[in-house]
Each structure stands twice: as structure tokens, then as C-alpha cells.
Design an enzyme around this catalytic site. Structure first.
Site, PDB file in Angstrom:
ATOM      1  N   GLY A   1     -17.254   8.158  -0.259  1.00 15.59           N
ATOM      2  CA  GLY A   1     -16.254   7.510   0.587  1.00 15.59           C
ATOM      3  C   GLY A   1     -16.401   8.003   2.008  1.00 15.59           C
ATOM      4  N   SER A   2     -15.723   9.112   2.326  1.00 14.83           N
ATOM      5  CA  SER A   2     -15.843   9.685   3.678  1.00 14.83           C
ATOM      6  C   SER A   2     -17.277  10.121   3.956  1.00 14.83           C
ATOM      7  CB  SER A   2     -14.894  10.881   3.828  1.00 14.83           C
ATOM      8  OG  SER A   2     -13.555  10.446   3.773  1.00 14.83           O
TER       9      SER A   2
ATOM     10  N   TRP B   1     -14.233  -0.570  -3.665  1.00 10.56           N
ATOM     11  CA  TRP B   1     -13.200  -0.955  -2.686  1.00 10.56           C
ATOM     12  C   TRP B   1     -13.699  -2.061  -1.757  1.00 10.56           C
ATOM     13  CZ3 TRP B   1     -14.147   4.611  -2.870  1.00 10.56           C
ATOM     14  CH2 TRP B   1     -13.331   5.238  -3.794  1.00 10.56           C
TER      15      TRP B   1
ATOM     16  N   THR C   1     -13.381  -5.327  -0.076  1.00 12.12           N
ATOM     17  CA  THR C   1     -12.457  -6.399   0.278  1.00 12.12           C
ATOM     18  C   THR C   1     -13.203  -7.728   0.134  1.00 12.12           C
ATOM     19  OG1 THR C   1     -11.318  -4.966   1.828  1.00 12.12           O
ATOM     20  CG2 THR C   1     -11.013  -7.332   2.142  1.00 12.12           C
TER      21      THR C   1
ATOM     22  N   ARG D   1      24.191  -5.882  11.736  1.00 13.70           N
ATOM     23  CA  ARG D   1      24.884  -5.123  10.682  1.00 13.70           C
ATOM     24  C   ARG D   1      25.966  -4.223  11.294  1.00 13.70           C
ATOM     25  NH1 ARG D   1      26.087  -4.441   5.273  1.00 13.70           N
ATOM     26  NH2 ARG D   1      25.926  -2.266   4.635  1.00 13.70           N
TER      27      ARG D   1
ATOM     28  N   GLN E   1      14.406   2.655   6.462  1.00 15.46           N
ATOM     29  CA  GLN E   1      15.560   3.560   6.588  1.00 15.46           C
ATOM     30  C   GLN E   1      16.709   2.896   7.356  1.00 15.46           C
ATOM     31  OE1 GLN E   1      15.542   6.406   5.045  1.00 15.46           O
ATOM     32  NE2 GLN E   1      17.514   7.180   5.747  1.00 15.46           N
TER      33      GLN E   1
ATOM     34  N   GLY F   1      18.463   0.545   5.172  1.00 17.25           N
ATOM     35  CA  GLY F   1      19.094   1.124   3.984  1.00 17.25           C
ATOM     36  C   GLY F   1      18.683   0.416   2.706  1.00 17.25           C
TER      37      GLY F   1
ATOM     38  N   GLU G   1     -11.421   1.935   6.488  1.00 19.15           N
ATOM     39  CA  GLU G   1     -12.216   1.909   7.734  1.00 19.15           C
ATOM     40  C   GLU G   1     -12.375   3.331   8.274  1.00 19.15           C
ATOM     41  OE1 GLU G   1     -12.614  -1.367   7.773  1.00 19.15           O
ATOM     42  OE2 GLU G   1     -13.577  -1.968   9.639  1.00 19.15           O
TER      43      GLU G   1
ATOM     44  N   THR H   1     -10.877   7.349   6.915  1.00 13.99           N
ATOM     45  CA  THR H   1      -9.552   7.982   6.898  1.00 13.99           C
ATOM     46  C   THR H   1      -9.233   8.543   8.280  1.00 13.99           C
ATOM     47  OG1 THR H   1     -10.424  10.168   6.383  1.00 13.99           O
ATOM     48  CG2 THR H   1      -9.928   8.736   4.498  1.00 13.99           C
TER      49      THR H   1
END
Ligand code: CAA
Length: 383
Positions: free
Chosen positions: A129-130, A154, A156, A265, A333, A336, A360, A362
Site C-alpha cells: 500500500g504505502s 482497492w 476504484t 433550530r 455534532q 445532534g 491517494e 495516506t
């Protein structure tokens, strides 16, 4: 560079409307069902969106990476999965533009740029990978052909692509033993292995690609034998600008939804944006997005102007994708319980953002790239 010019503004507006109409209605459904619609690529291609930076003589729009970055941001606001599709089908194009010979450009570019063909990029493997230079897939020359064996991970567009740009080993260990090949999707011996079940980007298909004695014409070698690692690295330099643009679009969409919600809200008798705890959170989100966008645009501008952009593209990828992860998390967050549920798209944006810190290259790999550029600069003879 800081504000879109008139042409870019028109392009952004047109893409925004087109993509909202085309992909918007099915974005949530396709995320839930892990469904990819290849016809969307054809339709985006008809609008020129699959070959933005490919020269006009090969069927592209002949625009720059700054324009491309702005377009990807708009697509990503609706669906990061399809923005990734456009970016990935662009990878074989950027490779052909830089490394392909005239015959290869004429043969492969027009259909890719038009979105008639879908492209894929195959570098990673189960154990590589890397450390991309440790890849093990092989390509052996036999007369006028190469025979490819191995497995790529992996990928695409695995199973959907019409052309795979595959890195395979033609020489000894290490980066100099790697070469790059154009492999048609219907080549005998090429098959789809396991399909990944993913946290995010669920409308984007990711599979293993198995190569079992795949024979291709020797003319499908891109560049020379041994160039493959550099081909892949130069493609990834450009690809990192596209992923960073997609991160900006995803983050902006999350801010747009959660910011609007925070104004509507009401709790304790007033809109929650008027509580400093929420208002400052939104302010930090907006600041991070603006910072990311400027760095992405600088990297694209450097590329468009023929300057060294590799280090800046890596910085843009780190800044924009880390920002996207934080902004989308904070968007959930702010909203909520509503943010955590599937009635709103922010939970999808948050799941989509995670892979951007990984694929692409890490963000740890980006720091290797940046620190090597620093070392080069600081050890260069002064004068
Ligand atoms: N441009 C041109 N040449 C380059 C280059 C670049 N950006 N980067 C390295 N090279 C050259 C070096 O100059 C060197 O050349 P010489 O042999 O002539 O000296 C050669 O390539 C080897 O370079 P390194 O010694 O730096 O190689 P390395 O093994 O140490 O690796 C690395 C460096 C940056 C960690 C690299 O392996 C890397 O980028 N790894 C991450 C791979 C990656 O991004 N994978 C993502 C896969 S794509 C994806 O995610 C799929 C998807 O569908 C979205």
C-alpha cells in the site's frame, strides 16, 4: 486564484445545477444500496466533465487543474463517490497526457475524456500500500506481447472499467523494476476479485482485480520499461489535488447543511447558532474550509503554470482531508441526533471523509513527501 473568474463562475454554476439534478435524487439510495451507476459517468462525460484537463485535440475541454478543482468541489457537494469516479477516470488521462506516445493518446484518450469509457488505476496490492515500490504483480515480455499476473487491491471502478492502468514488475525489486500498462477491461484473464464492503464512498465500487495470464500488446506499455513507479508517482501528485478538492466540496456541503440547521433550530428560545459553543464551532469549520480551498487552488495553480507542485499538492491533501474529517464530524455534532440519522446527509459526508485521509496516499505518506521536499530544499547548494 482567490476568486473564480467569469468563465469559472459559469462553469461552477452549470456543474452545480447539472449534478444536483443528475446525482442528487439517488445519492442517499445508492449510498445505502452500494449502487454505482455507470450511466452517470457517460452523462457527465457528455457535458465534458470527464476530461476537463485533457487537451481539446484528444477530446477534452483543455482547461487547467484549477478549473478541474472547482468542478470536483461542486460534484463532491452532491456525491463524493461520483467526484472520486471523475477523478479516478482522470488518472489514466493524466498519465497518457504526460507519458503516453501519440498512438496511445489517440487510441485511448477521446473515449475516456468523453466518459464513454471508464478508467481505473491499479497500483496497490494486498501487501503493498504505502510501500508502493514493493508491488509483486508481474509483466513478462513474450514476443510482441506482455503477460501479466498478480492481484491488485482497492481498485476504484473494479469490474466496471473499460481500461485499467496497471503497474507491474518487469525487472528486479524496487521502484526501477516497475512498468506501466494499459489493459482493456475485457482482456482475457482479467477478472474481479473480492468487492470491498466500505464504511463510506458506498456508491463507488472498489474491488480486487485478478490478473491471470493476461496478454496485452507490447504497444500498451506506457513510457519505457522501468518508468512505472515514476509514472504512478507523477499521477498521484496530480491525483492528490483532485482528492483535496473533493474533500473541500464534502466539507463545504457539511457546513452548508449544518449551518442552515443551526440558524433554524431553536433551543432555549433562540437559534442554536447564537450560542457561542455552536457559533464558534461553525466559525472554525468555515475557516478550515477556506484555508483548505486556498491551498488546493495554489497547488492547482502551480501545476497549471508548470511549476513544481508535488510538495504543495501533498500539503493540500493533508490540510483539506483532515479538515473534511473534522468539519463533517462537527457538522454531525451541531445537528445532534438529527445529524447522526440518515434523514440528513451529514452522516454520509462524515463516512465519506474518512477514506480521504487514506487513499491517494495516506496523510502519513504525504508527510513523507513533504519532508523529503524540505530536505531537498535545505540541502541544496545555496546561491
Ligand atoms: N515524481 C517523479 N518521480 C518521483 C516522485 C514524484 N512525485 N516520487 C518519487 N519519484 C522517483 C524518485 O526520484 C526515485 O527516482 P530514482 O530511482 O531515479 O532516484 C524513485 O521515484 C523512487 O522514489 P523514492 O525513493 O522516494 O521511493 P519510496 O519507495 O521511498 O516511496 C513514497 C516514496 C512517497 C512513500 C511512495 O511510495 C508513495 O507515494 N506511496 C504511497 C502510494 C499511494 O499513494 N498509493 C495510493 C494508491 S492510489 C489509490 O488510492 C486508488 C484510488 O482508487 C483512489
Amino acid at each position: 486564484m482567490f476568486e473564480p473568474n467569469e468563465m469559472q463562475r459559469d462553469l461552477i454554476d452549470a456543474v452545480s445545477v447539472f449534478v444536483k439534478d443528475l446525482i442528487g435524487p439517488t445519492a442517499e439510495h445508492d449510498d445505502a444500496e452500494e449502487r454505482f451507476r455507470k450511466e452517470y459517468i457517460h452523462q457527465m462525460g457528455e457535458q465534458g466533465l470527464c476530461g476537463i484537463a485533457t487537451p481539446e485535440e484528444y477530446g477534452g475541454l483543455g482547461l487547467g487543474y484549477l478549473d478541474y478543482a472547482m468542478v470536483l468541489e461542486e460534484i463532491a457537494k452532491v456525491s463524493a463517490s461520483y467526484a472520486v469516479s471523475v477523478a479516478v477516470t482522470g488518472l489514466p488521462q493524466v498519465i497518457l497526457n504526460q507519458w503516453g506516445n501519440e498512438d496511445q493518446k489517440q487510441q485511448w484518450l477521446p473515449a475516456l475524456a468523453a466518459g464513454e469509457h471508464l478508467g481505473a488505476f491499479c497500483l496497490s496490492e494486498a501487501g503493498s500500500g504505502s510501500d508502493a515500490a514493493s508491488l509483486k504483480a508481474t509483466a513478462v515480455r513474450e514476443g510482441d506481447e506482455y503477460v501479466l499476473n498478480g492481484s491488485k487491491y482497492w481498485v476504484t471502478h473494479g469490474g466496471y472499467a473499460d481500461v485499467y492502468m496497471i503497474m507491474a514488475r518487469t525487472g528486479g525489486p524496487g521502484p526501477r523494476g516497475i512498468s506501466c500498462f494499459l489493459v482493456p477491461g475485457d482482456a482475457e484473464g482479467l477478472s474481479t476479485g473480492r468487492k470491498e464492503q466500505k464504511m463510506g464512498m458506498r456508491a463507488s465500487p472498489t474491488t480486487e482485480i485478478v490478473l491471470d495470464n493476461v496478454r496485452i500488446p507490447a504497444a500498451n506499455l506506457v513510457g519505457n520499461e522501468g518508468d512505472g513507479f515514476k509514472v504512478a508517482m507523477t499521477a498521484l501528485d496530480s491525483g492528490r489535488i483532485t482528492i483535496a478538492s473533493i474533500a473541500v466540496g464534502t466539507a463545504q456541503a457539511a457546513l452548508d447543511v449544518s449551518g442552515g440547521y443551526a440558524c433554524e433550530r431553536k433551543q432555549f428560545g433562540k437559534p442554536i447558532i447564537d450560542f457561542q459553543g455552536v457559533g464558534f464551532m461553525l466559525a472554525d469549520m468555515a475557516t478550515a474550509i477556506e484555508t483548505s480551498r486556498m491551498l488546493v487552488h495554489k497547488a492547482a495553480w502551480l501545476k497549471d503554470n508548470g511549476r513544481d507542485f508535488s510538495g504543495t499538492a501533498a500539503m493540500a491533501k493533508v490540510v483539506a482531508t483532515d479538515a473534511a474529517m473534522k468539519v463533517t464530524t462537527d457538522a454531525v455534532q451541531v445537528m445532534g441526533g438529527y445529524g447522526y440519522c440518515k434523514d440528513h446527509p451529514v452522516e454520509r459526508f462524515m463516512r465519506d471523509a474518512k477514506i480521504m485521509q487514506i487513499f491517494e496516499g495516506t496523510n502519513q505518506v504525504q508527510r513523507i513527501v513533504i519532508s523529503r521536499h524540505l530536505k531537498k530544499a535545505y540541502t541544496a547548494p545555496q546561491g
